[in-house]
Design a protein around this motif. Structure first.
Motif, short mmCIF file in Angstrom:
data_model
loop_
_atom_site.label_atom_id
_atom_site.label_comp_id
_atom_site.label_asym_id
_atom_site.label_seq_id
_atom_site.Cartn_x
_atom_site.Cartn_y
_atom_site.Cartn_z
N THR A 147 -17.84 8.13 -0.80
CA THR A 147 -18.96 7.98 -1.75
C THR A 147 -19.52 6.56 -1.65
OG1 THR A 147 -17.37 7.43 -3.49
CG2 THR A 147 -18.15 9.70 -3.39
N GLY A 148 -20.82 6.46 -1.89
CA GLY A 148 -21.49 5.16 -1.88
C GLY A 148 -22.41 5.04 -3.07
N GLY A 149 -22.93 3.84 -3.29
CA GLY A 149 -23.82 3.61 -4.41
C GLY A 149 -23.14 3.78 -5.76
N MET A 150 -21.84 3.49 -5.83
CA MET A 150 -21.08 3.70 -7.06
C MET A 150 -21.07 2.43 -7.92
SD MET A 150 -20.15 6.84 -6.55
CE MET A 150 -18.90 7.15 -7.79
N LEU B 187 -21.48 8.76 -11.26
CA LEU B 187 -21.60 7.70 -10.26
C LEU B 187 -20.79 6.45 -10.63
CD1 LEU B 187 -25.37 7.94 -9.27
CD2 LEU B 187 -23.38 8.58 -7.92
N LEU B 188 -20.04 6.53 -11.71
CA LEU B 188 -19.14 5.44 -12.08
C LEU B 188 -17.73 5.75 -11.58
CD1 LEU B 188 -21.52 4.74 -14.05
CD2 LEU B 188 -19.73 3.92 -15.62
N ILE B 189 -16.99 4.71 -11.29
CA ILE B 189 -15.57 4.84 -10.98
C ILE B 189 -14.79 4.31 -12.17
CG2 ILE B 189 -13.68 4.09 -9.50
CD1 ILE B 189 -15.62 3.88 -7.20
N LYS B 190 -14.04 5.20 -12.78
CA LYS B 190 -13.22 4.84 -13.93
C LYS B 190 -11.82 4.50 -13.43
CE LYS B 190 -12.64 8.17 -16.86
NZ LYS B 190 -12.96 9.12 -17.93
N THR B 191 -11.36 3.29 -13.72
CA THR B 191 -10.07 2.81 -13.22
C THR B 191 -9.08 2.66 -14.36
OG1 THR B 191 -11.23 1.59 -11.48
CG2 THR B 191 -8.93 1.02 -11.88
N LEU B 192 -7.93 3.29 -14.21
CA LEU B 192 -6.85 3.24 -15.20
C LEU B 192 -5.62 2.61 -14.56
CD1 LEU B 192 -7.39 6.90 -16.38
CD2 LEU B 192 -8.08 4.88 -17.64
N MET C 70 -20.98 17.15 -6.97
CA MET C 70 -20.89 15.72 -7.19
C MET C 70 -22.25 15.03 -7.10
SD MET C 70 -17.71 15.38 -7.72
CE MET C 70 -16.13 16.20 -7.40
N ALA C 71 -22.46 14.09 -8.00
CA ALA C 71 -23.64 13.25 -7.92
C ALA C 71 -23.49 12.32 -6.71
CB ALA C 71 -23.79 12.42 -9.19
N ALA C 72 -24.57 12.11 -5.98
CA ALA C 72 -24.53 11.28 -4.77
C ALA C 72 -25.31 10.00 -5.01
CB ALA C 72 -25.12 12.04 -3.59
N GLY C 73 -24.68 8.88 -4.71
CA GLY C 73 -25.35 7.59 -4.85
C GLY C 73 -26.01 7.18 -3.55
N GLY D 108 -23.56 -0.61 -6.23
CA GLY D 108 -23.68 -0.41 -4.79
C GLY D 108 -22.34 -0.31 -4.08
N LEU D 109 -21.28 0.06 -4.81
CA LEU D 109 -19.94 0.10 -4.22
C LEU D 109 -19.80 1.28 -3.26
CD1 LEU D 109 -16.62 -0.54 -6.11
CD2 LEU D 109 -16.79 1.34 -4.49
N ASP D 110 -19.34 1.00 -2.05
CA ASP D 110 -19.03 2.03 -1.05
C ASP D 110 -17.52 2.11 -0.93
OD1 ASP D 110 -18.32 2.92 1.79
OD2 ASP D 110 -20.44 3.44 1.66
N VAL D 111 -16.95 3.26 -1.23
CA VAL D 111 -15.49 3.38 -1.31
C VAL D 111 -14.82 3.03 0.00
CG1 VAL D 111 -13.59 5.02 -1.63
CG2 VAL D 111 -15.52 5.01 -3.23
N GLU D 112 -15.28 3.60 1.12
CA GLU D 112 -14.64 3.32 2.41
C GLU D 112 -14.84 1.88 2.84
OE1 GLU D 112 -15.96 6.16 5.28
OE2 GLU D 112 -14.38 7.58 4.74
N ARG D 113 -16.00 1.33 2.53
CA ARG D 113 -16.32 -0.03 2.97
C ARG D 113 -15.64 -1.09 2.12
NH1 ARG D 113 -22.28 -1.33 1.67
NH2 ARG D 113 -21.29 -1.69 -0.36
N ASP D 114 -15.55 -0.86 0.81
CA ASP D 114 -15.20 -1.94 -0.11
C ASP D 114 -13.78 -1.87 -0.68
OD1 ASP D 114 -17.82 -2.97 0.12
OD2 ASP D 114 -18.53 -1.52 -1.37
#
Length: 571
Positions: free
Chosen positions: A353-356, A274-279, A242-245, A369-375
């Protein structure tokens, strides 16, 4: 059989509507003819091949302890209501009413019918285990029949059903059938692979599919290069690097008219991973029926719909409309997981993951700069991505992808059908219990097409000896009486020895006879002509190979030796 008496309407040109090679060759070689969409006549050569496939199946099923029966193709829909599958199966179930107004259907499978039979006949644990099978036509009203026998509406299938006192007995029979299928496909000379599979509309817990490997296959299977793991991509599990942000504060970035992951990644200057694709989907069936949910994977991954359906315990998922997306706070083209008024499911690779980068649910704007756990609040994590070539297996090996034609599948159904259908027996303690069940299918007519996909060349079909409609084609060249007499003598000898031979004694040009012989795909060719006959010889050889000259007196022994050495089966 004499060719002049054999119904083999060969074609020189490729039919315009035939896309895959098996469809083309089975039409050109005079094996099948289309009746209507997805429905075919099986002409004499095809029926001979089907009977050979069935013979191998019957031998191995009986060796495995199964008993053959025959159930009706027409089934009352009350049975499907009782199994709670009538609504779930969908429009592929062709229904009709008889003159009395009773609704019935054409059977696509026979779980309901066999359970109805067993519910009336099963009494004691002493009758179990039992395995019953049939070879019979099925009908599924496919929305888009294609590829000839590979995806037809009416087809020939072998389906078996086993009943047991407990799951331990069921899994023993599951392995027994798995081994029987392995023997069947091995005997047929196929290059195949057994893979873990989704249970689909049939249901149950465990399932394996058997795939004939071919580029034309509709199914994509993932398999490890270092261990035996293999699975349909609907079920395959693997990991990737995985790419790390970099950790960063959540912010917004104007991305005018950029809606695809590739466009946004290039604009931001990051890897698509590093992108989050939402469907966004609308759920059909199950406890979440009618709800709208969001599912997320990395920008360079694909979401596997079947995995999501199982996670949601849904019958189906459909893409949400623009209005439904707006109702949960999203904007089509710029959807993101932050702030949506809907359940959000993320692939496990997005955990921690962070920096997404993701859609902001605002037009022409993305979040950085999206942090999954934080945001993301109350996110649910699960394996949702489709396995890709190069992913890592749990053993550390690399995954590869291949195309496969599914020709068989085994299921451990458990009590999915026996409970609603009330298949009960009295146990050793005198108590009534629900039997547990397995089912095991082989697509017989599809198998014939799958063999052609693997066994062909530029000249036509190249049947394995065990499946060929005839073992030998005897071609008479020339019109002399000497050729006719020599051909008749050999033809008679071959028949007397039990060798199935097609004698091409037609008054046709040599080129026509040779092309038809190659196209039809008969394994051994013998050519008797005036020139060789003067020296007491004939041409003998394998289809697709150089023929050699042999004395007439050696033709019988050469034929018997050739067939015995290559098939290991009866002549």
């Amino acid at each position: 059989m004499r060719y002049s008496n054999c119904f083999v309407p060969t074609l020189r040109d490729v039919p315009a509507d035939a896309e895959v090679i098996s469809h083309q060759l089975l039409l050109r070689a005079g094996y099948i003819r289309r009746v209507t969409s997805g429905v075919y006549d099986y002409l004499p050569l095809a029926l001979r091949v089907l009977r050979r496939v069935e013979a191998v199946i019957r031998e191995e099923m009986e060796r495995a302890g199964a008993q053959e029966l025959l159930m009706p193709m027409v089934q009352p829909t009350e049975l499907w209501q009782k199994s709670e599958r009538l609504a779930k199966y969908g429009p592929e179930l062709l229904r009709f009413k008889d003159r009395h107004g009773h609704e019935s259907c054409l059977g696509p499978t026979h779980e309901e019918v066999i359970c109805d039979l067993m519910s009336r006949e099963l009494r004691s644990y002493k009758q179990l285990p039992i395995n019953l099978y049939q070879i019979q036509n099925k009908f599924r009203d496919e929305i888009r029949p294609r590829f000839g026998l590979m995806r037809g509406r009416e087809f020939v299938m072998k389906d078996a059903y086993s009943f047991h006192v407990d799951d331990e007995s069921l899994m023993a029979e599951y392995k027994n059938m798995f081994d029987a299928y392995t023997r069947i496909f091995t005997r047929l000379g196929l290059h195949f692979r057994a893979v873990e599979a989704d249970t689909g509309s049939i249901g149950g817990s465990d399932s394996h599919e058997f795939h004939v490997l071919a580029d034309s296959g509709e199914d994509l299977i993932a398999h490890c290069d270092s261990c035996d793991y293999a699975a349909n991509v609907e079920k395959a599990i693997a990991t990737r690097d995985m790419a790390a942000g970099s950790a960063a504060a959540l912010g917004e970035l104007a991305t005018p008219k950029l809606t695809t992951a590739e466009e946004v990644a290039a604009f931001v200057g990051v890897e698509p991973g590093l992108l989050i694709k939402t469907l966004v989907y609308r759920v059909a069936g199950g406890e979440m029926d009618g709800q709208v949910i969001a599912a997320c994977v990395r920008g360079d991954d694909q979401l596997q719909d079947v995995k999501l359906m199982h996670l949601l315990q849904a019958d189906a998922i459909d893409m949400a409309t623009d209005e439904e997306i707006e109702n949960i706070g999203g904007i089509t083209g710029f959807i993101g997981p932050v702030g949506l008024n809907a359940p959000v499911y993320l692939d496990s690779s997005l955990a921690k993951t962070g920096g997404m980068v993701a859609g902001s649910n605002k037009r022409d704007v993305h979040l950085i700069g999206l942090d999954v756990e934080r945001d993301i609040n109350q996110a649910h994590f699960a394996d949702l991505r489709e396995t890709r070539a190069g992913d890592r297996c749990s053993c550390g090996g690399k995954m590869a992808l291949s195309r496969g034609i599914e020709v068989g599948q085994v299921f451990a159904l458990g009590r999915r059908y026996t409970e609603p259908m009330e298949v009960l027996f009295q146990n050793q303690q005198g108590r009534r219990e629900v039997a547990t069940m397995g089912c095991y299918g082989i697509g017989v007519s599809r198998l014939m097409a799958a063999v052609v996909e693997q066994c062909h060349d530029q000249g036509g079909i190249a049947w394995p000896d065990i499946l060929a409609p005839f073992k030998v084609v005897l071609i008479s060249m020339g019109k002399s009486e000497a050729v006719r007499i020599a051909s008749m003598d050999l033809y008679t000898q071959l028949q007397a020895a039990g060798i199935e031979v097609l004698w091409d004694e037609r008054n046709e040009r040599p080129g026509v006879k040779f092309k038809d012989a190659e196209l039809i795909g008969i394994p051994v060719q013998i050519v008797i002509g005036d020139r060789g006959l003067k020296e007491g010889k004939a041409e003998f050889g394998r289809r697709g190979s150089e023929r050699r000259e042999l004395p007439l007196l050696e033709l019988m022994s050469a034929t018997i030796s050739e067939l015995a050495g290559n098939s290991g089966a009866s002549l």
